[in-house]
Design a protein around this motif. Structure first.
Motif, PDB file in Angstrom:
ATOM      1  N   GLU A  61      -6.514   1.018  -3.553  1.00  0.00           N
ATOM      2  CA  GLU A  61      -5.518   0.051  -4.033  1.00  0.00           C
ATOM      3  C   GLU A  61      -6.076  -1.362  -3.977  1.00  0.00           C
ATOM      4  O   GLU A  61      -5.882  -2.169  -4.888  1.00  0.00           O
ATOM      5  CB  GLU A  61      -4.256   0.151  -3.183  1.00  0.00           C
ATOM      6  CG  GLU A  61      -3.165  -0.849  -3.545  1.00  0.00           C
ATOM      7  CD  GLU A  61      -2.566  -0.607  -4.918  1.00  0.00           C
ATOM      8  OE1 GLU A  61      -2.040  -1.567  -5.511  1.00  0.00           O
ATOM      9  OE2 GLU A  61      -2.624   0.547  -5.392  1.00  0.00           O
ATOM     10  N   GLY A  75      -5.471   3.117   0.537  1.00  0.00           N
ATOM     11  CA  GLY A  75      -5.377   1.678   0.732  1.00  0.00           C
ATOM     12  C   GLY A  75      -6.606   0.950   0.217  1.00  0.00           C
ATOM     13  O   GLY A  75      -6.498  -0.101  -0.430  1.00  0.00           O
ATOM     14  N   SER A  81       0.863  -1.167   0.000  1.00  0.00           N
ATOM     15  CA  SER A  81       0.000   0.000   0.000  1.00  0.00           C
ATOM     16  C   SER A  81       0.905   1.223   0.000  1.00  0.00           C
ATOM     17  O   SER A  81       1.288   1.731   1.064  1.00  0.00           O
ATOM     18  CB  SER A  81      -0.915  -0.003   1.232  1.00  0.00           C
ATOM     19  OG  SER A  81      -1.742   1.135   1.255  1.00  0.00           O
TER      20      SER A  81
END
Length: 271
Positions: free
Chosen positions: A142, A139, A131
């Motif tokens: 992602e 995060g 991350s």
């Protein structure tokens, strides 16, 4: 047929009054329909959603429990509902711990600003990904981009939930007062091109989300995803170890992450 109108209802005065009432109702109904068709978020809904988002985004840390219901329409057209439960601990700006136990999965997810770790207890397997940006928002994005999974309700964990929740909203309105689990709430309803969604926000000094429902209106049967959020603690003492992951003894690292039809995360061997 015996008249159900009160005595004297057949008089011209009564008829004129009824005509005025019906005309007023029609005008109000047309006005309401026109206002809704313009796609505006009404002032009350906007104010309440802003207040919830500002409060949530301003929390340094929080913990709460959740229960979800995911509806699936099977090939015979029957609507089935699958339930799951879990816990969430959040520490801004970059730490998140989620557990989820559903019909086919018992999973733990940890985001700590350096990596995202997923652990499947039943199979004793785990997966990890980097991350690179140290925020919860980055995060989660992602995770979505890397896995193709979309955690419904995760927008509530963002630094600015309002921006994400209203990004594609075409309409929004204050429905009224309601009680969810004995908690008095403000009930809001919103519409987008693809889904309708509703949220119930606790009244008072802590405007926290209590219930959130998403309806996939163009899918056969209009299945719903709903989540109830309970046992909020907005000033918890969270042990830092909660946001660190160490593979348990014998755990196997795997590469593939997927989801099943009801949204449970699946950790599979790459072979």
């Amino acid at each position: 047929m015996r008249s159900i109108l009160p005595h004297g209802a057949q008089s011209s005065g009564w008829r004129r009054m009824m005509y005025r009432l019906l005309t007023a109702s029609l005008v109000l109904g047309l006005y309401h329909s026109s206002a809704q068709s313009q796609g505006a978020i009404d002032d009350d809904a906007d104010k309440l959603l802003h207040a919830m988002s500002s409060y949530l985004g301003g929390l340094k840390s929080a913990t709460f429990d959740y229960d979800t219901d995911q509806e699936i329409v099977d090939r015979q057209g029957q609507k089935l509902q699958y339930s799951a439960s879990g816990t969430i601990a959040i520490s801004r700006p970059d730490k998140l711990h989620v557990t989820r136990k559903g019909p086919f999965a018992d999973v733990e997810a940890i985001l700590n600003g350096k990596s995202i770790s997923l652990y499947g207890r039943g199979l004793n397997v785990y997966a990890q990904m980097e991350s690179p940006e140290a925020t919860i928002d980055a995060g989660l994005e992602e995770f979505r981009m890397s896995t193709g999974l979309d955690a419904a309700g995760a927008d509530l964990l963002a630094a600015d939930p309002y921006a994400l929740l209203t990004e594609t909203a075409e309409e929004g309105r204050f429905v009224g007062n309601a009680f969810v689990g004995g908690v008095e709430c403000d009930h809001l309803a919103f519409r987008t091109d693809t889904v309708d969604w509703q949220i119930w926000i606790r009244k008072g000094e802590q405007p926290l989300p209590v219930k959130y429902v998403i309806t996939s209106k163009w899918v056969t049967g209009a299945p719903e995803y709903s989540v109830r959020l309970t046992n909020w603690n907005v000033d918890p003492a969270i042990d830092k170890s909660v946001f660190e992951f160490s593979p348990p003894a014998g755990a196997r690292k795997i590469e593939q992450i997927g989801s099943d039809a009801i949204g449970d995360v699946i950790l599979e061997d790459a072979q």
